[in-house]
Design a protein around this motif. Structure first.
Motif, PDB file in Angstrom:
ATOM      1  N   ASP A 267      45.490  38.997  38.650  1.00  0.00           N
ATOM      2  CA  ASP A 267      45.152  38.535  37.665  1.00  0.00           C
ATOM      3  C   ASP A 267      44.593  39.867  36.936  1.00  0.00           C
ATOM      4  O   ASP A 267      44.400  40.903  37.497  1.00  0.00           O
ATOM      5  N   SER A 268      44.103  39.761  35.535  1.00  0.00           N
ATOM      6  CA  SER A 268      43.857  41.067  34.690  1.00  0.00           C
ATOM      7  C   SER A 268      42.222  40.998  34.913  1.00  0.00           C
ATOM      8  O   SER A 268      41.624  42.001  34.280  1.00  0.00           O
ATOM      9  N   THR A 269      41.664  40.043  35.175  1.00  0.00           N
ATOM     10  CA  THR A 269      40.188  39.864  35.400  1.00  0.00           C
ATOM     11  C   THR A 269      39.800  39.605  36.791  1.00  0.00           C
ATOM     12  O   THR A 269      40.492  38.831  37.635  1.00  0.00           O
ATOM     13  N   SER A 270      38.465  39.620  37.033  1.00  0.00           N
ATOM     14  CA  SER A 270      38.118  39.224  38.351  1.00  0.00           C
ATOM     15  C   SER A 270      37.933  37.588  38.389  1.00  0.00           C
ATOM     16  O   SER A 270      37.821  37.179  37.364  1.00  0.00           O
ATOM     17  N   PHE A 271      37.990  37.053  39.668  1.00  0.00           N
ATOM     18  CA  PHE A 271      37.447  35.841  39.813  1.00  0.00           C
ATOM     19  C   PHE A 271      36.926  35.296  40.947  1.00  0.00           C
ATOM     20  O   PHE A 271      37.134  36.020  42.056  1.00  0.00           O
TER      21      PHE A 271
END
Length: 307
Positions: free
Chosen positions: A146-150
């Motif tokens: 993904d383009s963001t942390s999770f």
């Protein structure tokens, strides 16, 4: 030695792959969720519990992977409790990559429109199930695409077949802190004795040492759980709480020959940045045990399980 040509047979109308190793151990792995529905030792003895109760497409028991969320940790609309209302991967088909070895299989799950509905994050999950002489290893590998942390939590739910739950003891969890789900998740410290069972138990032990021994007196065998990257262990038996068993998908009397000891990341979720990867593994070993009395050091058992 039996061959594994990856020509699938069916388990409850679901495709499965059969694994074998030269010493005689075997396993059956579903291509849906990578669920392990059978693990037999070199003597041909079944080690996993599978309920005979009809409960959805896949019966409860065996070994299931629950990801990406357990309990009320996270932002999913439907939470994934480690025992109740499980949002495991059991109903999701995984892609198989032949390893060329009849004792192991690789399974992969990548983000699709189907699982995006479950969790709006892009990821890649790889699962390897491998057999050794009286051993089984499950390796989990998660990559953030993904383009963001999770954040995520993860659990390998292990349901073991035992002779009699009242004759089993668990060692390796002594003096550890645990969260008691029967008391609203309050934190306690375990006594310095091995754990035996005479009633319902639902606990999450935190920061475990990585070696847990399940000693079955009647069967004269010990199953050792070794793990890395999976610091928490959940211990569960519904005992004679029939409503609790039913909610979790089990029959009233299943508890008598079943014990669940899970390996996971539960208390502190892992935060994965874009393109970062996480790995964790669990190794199960079974050894003969002539244990009669006194306390058996889980580290000593684990040492012999490695030999």
């Amino acid at each position: 030695m039996p061959r594994n040509d990856y020509a699938f047979s069916d388990y409850k109308s679901m495709p499965r792959v059969l694994l074998f190793e030269p010493g005689g151990s075997s396993a059956e792995v579903l291509l849906y969720g990578g669920k392990v529905v059978s693990w037999k030792n070199s003597l041909g003895e079944e080690l996993l519990f599978m309920s005979k109760k009809a409960s959805g497409r896949v019966p409860k028991g065996g070994i299931s992977l629950c990801f990406p969320q357990l309990g009320n940790m996270g932002t999913m609309k439907e939470t994934c409790s480690s025992k109740n209302h499980v949002k495991s991967l059991d109903d999701i088909p995984l892609r198989m990559s032949p390893t060329g070895n009849p004792s192991s299989v690789d399974l992969t799950l990548k983000t699709s429109s189907n699982n995006l509905n479950m969790w709006p994050r892009s990821f890649e999950l790889r699962l390897r199930v491998s057999l050794g002489p009286d051993k089984m290893t499950i390796m989990s590998h998660i990559k953030n695409t993904d383009s963001t942390s999770f954040p995520f939590t993860i659990s390998l739910q292990n349901y073991f077949l035992v002779s009699d739950i009242s004759e089993v003891r668990v060692e390796g969890l002594e003096t550890l802190d645990f969260l008691d789900n029967l008391q609203q998740g309050k934190r306690f410290t375990e006594q310095p004795d091995a754990i035996t069972f005479d009633g319902e138990v639902d606990r999450v032990y935190t920061r475990t040492p990585g070696n847990i021994a399940i000693i079955d007196h009647k069967k004269k065998r010990t199953i050792v759980i070794r793990n890395e990257g999976l610091p928490d262990a959940e211990l569960w038996t519904p005992w004679d709480n029939a409503p609790k068993a039913a909610v979790s998908g089990f029959a009233d009397k299943d508890y008598k020959t079943m014990l669940s000891v899970d390996s996971g990341v539960v208390e502190n979720p892992i935060n994965l940045k874009p393109l970062e990867e996480w790995k964790g593994y669990q190794e199960l070993s079974v050894i003969s045990s002539s244990y009669c009395s006194g306390q058996l050091d889980a580290k000593t058992v684990a040492f012999y399980a490695k030999t």
